[in-house]
Scaffold this active site. Sequence first.
Site, PDB file in Angstrom:
ATOM      1  N   SER A 128       0.827  -1.206   0.000  1.00  0.00           N
ATOM      2  CA  SER A 128       0.000   0.000   0.000  1.00  0.00           C
ATOM      3  C   SER A 128       0.856   1.249   0.000  1.00  0.00           C
ATOM      4  O   SER A 128       1.942   1.270   0.566  1.00  0.00           O
ATOM      5  CB  SER A 128      -0.917   0.051   1.218  1.00  0.00           C
ATOM      6  OG  SER A 128      -1.633   1.285   1.207  1.00  0.00           O
ATOM      7  N   LYS A 182      -4.101  -6.621   3.446  1.00  0.00           N
ATOM      8  CA  LYS A 182      -4.072  -5.447   2.564  1.00  0.00           C
ATOM      9  C   LYS A 182      -5.495  -5.086   2.118  1.00  0.00           C
ATOM     10  O   LYS A 182      -5.876  -3.912   2.057  1.00  0.00           O
ATOM     11  CB  LYS A 182      -3.182  -5.722   1.347  1.00  0.00           C
ATOM     12  CG  LYS A 182      -3.352  -4.730   0.182  1.00  0.00           C
ATOM     13  CD  LYS A 182      -2.877  -3.343   0.531  1.00  0.00           C
ATOM     14  CE  LYS A 182      -3.230  -2.223  -0.427  1.00  0.00           C
ATOM     15  NZ  LYS A 182      -3.425  -2.423  -1.815  1.00  0.00           N
ATOM     16  N   HIS A 185      -7.161  -3.353   4.933  1.00  0.00           N
ATOM     17  CA  HIS A 185      -6.607  -1.990   4.950  1.00  0.00           C
ATOM     18  C   HIS A 185      -7.401  -1.108   3.978  1.00  0.00           C
ATOM     19  O   HIS A 185      -7.807  -0.001   4.311  1.00  0.00           O
ATOM     20  CB  HIS A 185      -5.121  -2.016   4.562  1.00  0.00           C
ATOM     21  CG  HIS A 185      -4.581  -0.689   4.104  1.00  0.00           C
ATOM     22  ND1 HIS A 185      -4.869  -0.150   2.867  1.00  0.00           N
ATOM     23  CD2 HIS A 185      -3.795   0.223   4.735  1.00  0.00           C
ATOM     24  CE1 HIS A 185      -4.283   1.031   2.761  1.00  0.00           C
ATOM     25  NE2 HIS A 185      -3.624   1.284   3.870  1.00  0.00           N
ATOM     26  N   ASN A 186      -7.626  -1.616   2.781  1.00  0.00           N
ATOM     27  CA  ASN A 186      -8.358  -0.820   1.789  1.00  0.00           C
ATOM     28  C   ASN A 186      -9.806  -0.593   2.200  1.00  0.00           C
ATOM     29  O   ASN A 186     -10.361   0.483   1.965  1.00  0.00           O
ATOM     30  CB  ASN A 186      -8.305  -1.500   0.423  1.00  0.00           C
ATOM     31  CG  ASN A 186      -6.960  -1.328  -0.260  1.00  0.00           C
ATOM     32  OD1 ASN A 186      -5.930  -1.208   0.406  1.00  0.00           O
ATOM     33  ND2 ASN A 186      -6.948  -1.312  -1.566  1.00  0.00           N
ATOM     34  N   GLU A 189      -9.760   2.074   4.581  1.00  0.00           N
ATOM     35  CA  GLU A 189      -9.481   3.299   3.814  1.00  0.00           C
ATOM     36  C   GLU A 189     -10.779   3.866   3.204  1.00  0.00           C
ATOM     37  O   GLU A 189     -11.025   5.077   3.260  1.00  0.00           O
ATOM     38  CB  GLU A 189      -8.454   2.958   2.725  1.00  0.00           C
ATOM     39  CG  GLU A 189      -8.175   4.031   1.697  1.00  0.00           C
ATOM     40  CD  GLU A 189      -7.284   3.485   0.571  1.00  0.00           C
ATOM     41  OE1 GLU A 189      -6.302   2.762   0.855  1.00  0.00           O
ATOM     42  OE2 GLU A 189      -7.572   3.767  -0.609  1.00  0.00           O
TER      43      GLU A 189
HETATM   44  P1  NDP Z   1      -1.289  -2.566 -14.435  1.00  0.00           P
HETATM   45  O1  NDP Z   1      -2.232  -3.188 -13.474  1.00  0.00           O
HETATM   46  O2  NDP Z   1      -1.784  -1.479 -15.302  1.00  0.00           O
HETATM   47  O3  NDP Z   1      -0.654  -3.722 -15.346  1.00  0.00           O
HETATM   48  C1  NDP Z   1       0.225  -3.411 -16.384  1.00  0.00           C
HETATM   49  C2  NDP Z   1       1.399  -4.363 -16.397  1.00  0.00           C
HETATM   50  O4  NDP Z   1       0.936  -5.714 -16.490  1.00  0.00           O
HETATM   51  C3  NDP Z   1       2.303  -4.150 -17.594  1.00  0.00           C
HETATM   52  O5  NDP Z   1       3.628  -4.400 -17.202  1.00  0.00           O
HETATM   53  C4  NDP Z   1       1.801  -5.197 -18.557  1.00  0.00           C
HETATM   54  O6  NDP Z   1       2.751  -5.566 -19.528  1.00  0.00           O
HETATM   55  C5  NDP Z   1       1.538  -6.331 -17.630  1.00  0.00           C
HETATM   56  N1  NDP Z   1       0.638  -7.310 -18.175  1.00  0.00           N
HETATM   57  C6  NDP Z   1      -0.690  -7.189 -18.395  1.00  0.00           C
HETATM   58  N2  NDP Z   1      -1.208  -8.335 -18.873  1.00  0.00           N
HETATM   59  C7  NDP Z   1      -0.186  -9.211 -18.930  1.00  0.00           C
HETATM   60  C8  NDP Z   1      -0.080 -10.575 -19.343  1.00  0.00           C
HETATM   61  N3  NDP Z   1      -1.159 -11.258 -19.744  1.00  0.00           N
HETATM   62  N4  NDP Z   1       1.131 -11.150 -19.284  1.00  0.00           N
HETATM   63  C9  NDP Z   1       2.208 -10.480 -18.856  1.00  0.00           C
HETATM   64  N5  NDP Z   1       2.185  -9.206 -18.453  1.00  0.00           N
HETATM   65  C10 NDP Z   1       0.993  -8.568 -18.494  1.00  0.00           C
HETATM   66  O7  NDP Z   1       0.022  -2.056 -13.651  1.00  0.00           O
HETATM   67  P2  NDP Z   1       0.155  -1.234 -12.305  1.00  0.00           P
HETATM   68  O8  NDP Z   1       1.603  -0.987 -12.143  1.00  0.00           O
HETATM   69  O9  NDP Z   1      -0.781  -0.093 -12.258  1.00  0.00           O
HETATM   70  O10 NDP Z   1      -0.335  -2.254 -11.188  1.00  0.00           O
HETATM   71  C11 NDP Z   1       0.279  -3.508 -10.971  1.00  0.00           C
HETATM   72  C12 NDP Z   1      -0.404  -4.182  -9.807  1.00  0.00           C
HETATM   73  O11 NDP Z   1      -0.304  -3.335  -8.677  1.00  0.00           O
HETATM   74  C13 NDP Z   1      -1.903  -4.448  -9.969  1.00  0.00           C
HETATM   75  O12 NDP Z   1      -2.236  -5.626  -9.283  1.00  0.00           O
HETATM   76  C14 NDP Z   1      -2.556  -3.274  -9.293  1.00  0.00           C
HETATM   77  O13 NDP Z   1      -3.847  -3.569  -8.800  1.00  0.00           O
HETATM   78  C15 NDP Z   1      -1.595  -3.025  -8.174  1.00  0.00           C
HETATM   79  N6  NDP Z   1      -1.591  -1.619  -7.788  1.00  0.00           N
HETATM   80  C16 NDP Z   1      -1.340  -1.348  -6.517  1.00  0.00           C
HETATM   81  C17 NDP Z   1      -1.331  -0.059  -6.083  1.00  0.00           C
HETATM   82  C18 NDP Z   1      -1.004   0.151  -4.708  1.00  0.00           C
HETATM   83  O14 NDP Z   1      -1.109   1.256  -4.186  1.00  0.00           O
HETATM   84  N7  NDP Z   1      -0.586  -0.878  -4.034  1.00  0.00           N
HETATM   85  C19 NDP Z   1      -1.604   1.085  -6.920  1.00  0.00           C
HETATM   86  C20 NDP Z   1      -1.792   0.709  -8.235  1.00  0.00           C
HETATM   87  C21 NDP Z   1      -1.794  -0.600  -8.620  1.00  0.00           C
HETATM   88  P3  NDP Z   1       2.831  -4.746 -20.947  1.00  0.00           P
HETATM   89  O15 NDP Z   1       3.677  -3.547 -20.656  1.00  0.00           O
HETATM   90  O16 NDP Z   1       3.508  -5.704 -21.863  1.00  0.00           O
HETATM   91  O17 NDP Z   1       1.443  -4.420 -21.349  1.00  0.00           O
END
Ligand code: NDP
Length: 497
Positions: A128, A182, A185-186, A189
């Site tokens: 988070s 987590k 937590h959300n 939030e």
């Molecule tokens: P996204 O959720 O937008 O995912 C994009 C990434 O996933 C890219 O690297 C993409 O590769 C890859 N991807 C998507 N589909 C596939 C697939 N089938 N095979 C391989 N790679 C794939 O990225 P975020 O960085 O926003 O979030 C990542 C994770 O973190 C998610 O689970 C999200 O929910 C979580 N998150 C957590 C937050 C927090 O505060 N903890 C905030 C935001 C997100 P490519 O570049 O090739 O498309």
Amino acid sequence: GTADIGVTGLAVMGANLARNFARRGHTVALHNRSRARTDALVAEHGHEGAFIATETLEELVASLAVPRRVLIMVKAGAPVDGVIDQLVPLLEPGDIVIDAGNSHYEDTRRREAALAERGLHFVGVGVSGGEEGALNGPAIMPGGPKESYAALGPLLESIAAQYDGEPCCAWIGTDGAGHYVKMVHNGIEYADMQVIGEAYDLLRRVAGIEPAEQAEVFSAWNQTDLASYLIEITAEVLQQVDAATGRPLVDVIVDEAGQKGTGRWTAISGLDVGAPVAAIAESVFARSLSSQTAVREEARRTLAAGVTDAPVVDAQGRDAFVEDVRQALFASKLVAYAQGLDMLTAAAQEYGWSLDLGTIASLWRDGCIIRADLLDVIMRAFGGRDTERHPEPGARAEGQPANLLFAPEFTRAIAEALPAWRRVVAAAVAAGVPVPVFSSALAYYDGLRADRLPAALIQGQRDFFGAHTYRRTDRDGSFHTLWSDDRTEVDGDGTPV
Ligand code: NDP
């Protein structure tokens, strides 16, 4: 290989975590499905530390020191399974696969069991703090097999937020426990944001305090026991003026709240494990209601207000009302925490986790979105941080209160806030201002402390239409009244008593 950790999935979260590892002196191997993100990261930030760019998962795995640690940060859901399926044949027993995305804890439980069969450690990690946290120090909630923490923990602790010299990272519990915590937590939030929203709405509609002035109120509140990241950013948002129109930005933003699902998961799980997380659920419902655009449009035209003697707080009563709202906000927020922590204990029972609430509260003191001074007080109420304390699943450790509200400082704080809390909820109802979390939190409080609940009547109804039986206050056993017969009472065996 030599890399300390590999990161696959280099969108904003993965890239920032990778940079955080590198800045802390770890060698980080990089991989992304499409090469462009890897190249961009190295081009822009390669100077920040030791990165090894790789093109394929084979190369990624080959570049890692043993035991191999691969952190997956791809889109939650099927993509995580896809990446795991590609990785597993490349790994050896003892290697660690880490999913740091927002995965559902049931998926994590399933993946952990599947990888355990092949001798691999699967660690679901709750992270988070958003993009900023991922780069500079998030709160980190790792689950998975405890033995994997020896090889992984120090690495994660090195990139976590630090509070008073302690990392906001500690092993949470087996399989999906980290993702579950987590998720809760959300959920908290969501409730925290909603109670702040309700306070804002009341201050504006009952006391006529405009956003710019409210920014000062929230800044002042940030010097009280409400001090928190969310209160701080609320003041920032309220003082923002829209450049295009000159109006407060908050008045220009469409009033439909989005959600990505973790609050909803929390409410659903609360129902599943039988934990009354009403304040959290109400905050999810409030977002859903806000998004019913067409229905709200019709309701505005159609539905009466029925508000005849709405309270109006004038300049004289203003300061007192502001203080009332502050206290109602604090009390409601405490209830949301009590419910969230209660849910953790119920889930621990359900899933066989040993969760230490003192340690969990310690992780939320910094780095994450709900970070607040209050978390340090909550941590102490649960005996402080002790990463070696592992209560029985479903139980709390010795000396920990059965409900957060039983901790003496909180029992006292709520008692002091109660008159204000009741006044605020009454004023909101009279003015027609919706305060679903203020009011449901108060109902939870009154429900807990009631001498008798109408549940007795409900048991009578259930017995009437379904012969579900009831227990008596004065005798053991279960009983049924012959409602459609002569209305005598029989015991569990059908014998008249
Ligand atoms: P996204 O959720 O937008 O995912 C994009 C990434 O996933 C890219 O690297 C993409 O590769 C890859 N991807 C998507 N589909 C596939 C697939 N089938 N095979 C391989 N790679 C794939 O990225 P975020 O960085 O926003 O979030 C990542 C994770 O973190 C998610 O689970 C999200 O929910 C979580 N998150 C957590 C937050 C927090 O505060 N903890 C905030 C935001 C997100 P490519 O570049 O090739 O498309």
